[in-house]
Write a protein that holds these residues in place. Structure first.
Motif, PDB file in Angstrom:
ATOM      1  N   HIS A  58      63.458  64.794  39.357  1.00  0.00           N
ATOM      2  CA  HIS A  58      62.184  64.813  40.089  1.00  0.00           C
ATOM      3  C   HIS A  58      61.883  63.423  40.681  1.00  0.00           C
ATOM      4  O   HIS A  58      61.601  63.293  41.875  1.00  0.00           O
ATOM      5  CB  HIS A  58      61.078  65.263  39.125  1.00  0.00           C
ATOM      6  N   HIS A  74      61.977  61.687  44.674  1.00  0.00           N
ATOM      7  CA  HIS A  74      60.894  60.936  45.333  1.00  0.00           C
ATOM      8  C   HIS A  74      61.418  59.686  46.044  1.00  0.00           C
ATOM      9  O   HIS A  74      60.730  59.129  46.892  1.00  0.00           O
ATOM     10  CB  HIS A  74      59.828  60.515  44.313  1.00  0.00           C
ATOM     11  N   HIS A 105      55.115  65.906  47.641  1.00  0.00           N
ATOM     12  CA  HIS A 105      55.547  67.158  47.012  1.00  0.00           C
ATOM     13  C   HIS A 105      55.595  68.263  48.071  1.00  0.00           C
ATOM     14  O   HIS A 105      54.839  69.214  48.016  1.00  0.00           O
ATOM     15  CB  HIS A 105      54.576  67.559  45.888  1.00  0.00           C
ATOM     16  N   PHE A 137      61.047  68.204  49.439  1.00  0.00           N
ATOM     17  CA  PHE A 137      61.117  67.603  48.100  1.00  0.00           C
ATOM     18  C   PHE A 137      61.543  68.644  47.064  1.00  0.00           C
ATOM     19  O   PHE A 137      62.475  68.433  46.284  1.00  0.00           O
ATOM     20  CB  PHE A 137      59.762  66.996  47.733  1.00  0.00           C
ATOM     21  N   PHE A 172      53.298  64.869  38.342  1.00  0.00           N
ATOM     22  CA  PHE A 172      53.910  63.540  38.425  1.00  0.00           C
ATOM     23  C   PHE A 172      54.665  63.392  39.712  1.00  0.00           C
ATOM     24  O   PHE A 172      54.887  64.343  40.419  1.00  0.00           O
ATOM     25  CB  PHE A 172      54.844  63.294  37.232  1.00  0.00           C
TER      26      PHE A 172
HETATM   27 ZN   LIG Z   1      56.345  64.123  41.811  1.00  0.00          ZN
END
Ligand SMILES: [Zn+2]
Length: 178
Positions: free
Chosen positions: A133, A137, A143, A147, A178
């Motif tokens: 994850h 980024h 997001h 992504f 997050f």
């Molecule tokens: Zn994230």
């Protein structure tokens, strides 16, 4: 019946009692402080015992994390090679204990990634998911669909998302994405 004397709660410990919490006790570091979450109904003696237990557990976690930042970086490289070959190499990947409302974070500008030490007690495939994850980024800060397409190259992505959602729901913490 002889009760063992109560040890005083150390000054750096904050106790948060919750009526919603039924059985579980959990603890996390918040900067220099330690927050212990426990059910409202526990007695003072149980509280003191739990604080001692949780402090010992956190200390164990911390000594484990001191040696494993290197392994975490190596793991990130491995995952990037396997699933995200177009992602730039992260400059640093490390465990942090002051990040209690997020599982991980990423600063694309300096290519640094941080993972919450709360993940250390979770299965390796969940930690791998958070790494994937945060690595994603590095090329896509938002997001958005692009992504999530990157993240879902990791075969257990959906399962790991469910796992983390479950953990967030079980703790009374209001964990953000997050
Ligand atoms: Zn994230």
């Amino acid at each position: 019946m002889a009760d063992s004397p109560l040890r005083p709660i150390p000054p750096h410990v904050d106790i948060r009692r919750s009526k919603r919490r039924k059985r579980t006790v959990s603890a996390y570091r918040d900067g220099d402080r330690v927050v212990v979450l426990m059910p409202d109904r526990l007695s003072a003696a149980e509280e003191a015992r739990w604080v001692e237990t949780m402090l010992a557990r956190l200390e164990k976690q911390r000594s484990r994390s001191r040696v494993s930042d290197e392994k975490l970086l190596a793991r990130a490289h491995e995952l990037a090679c396997r699933h995200l070959p177009e992602v730039p190499e992260p400059a640093s990947v490390r465990w942090v204990s002051n990040q209690n409302r997020r599982w991980g974070s990423c600063t694309p500008a300096d290519r640094s990634i941080r993972l919450s030490t709360r993940l250390q007690s979770m299965p390796a495939w969940v930690v791998d998911y958070v790494l994937v994850h945060e690595l994603s980024h590095l090329i896509e800060p938002a997001h958005n669909a692009a992504f999530w397409a990157l993240v879902h190259r990791y075969p257990k992505a959906e399962r790991a998302e469910g796992y983390l959602e479950g953990v967030s729901a079980a703790s009374s913490l209001d964990l953000e994405d997050f």
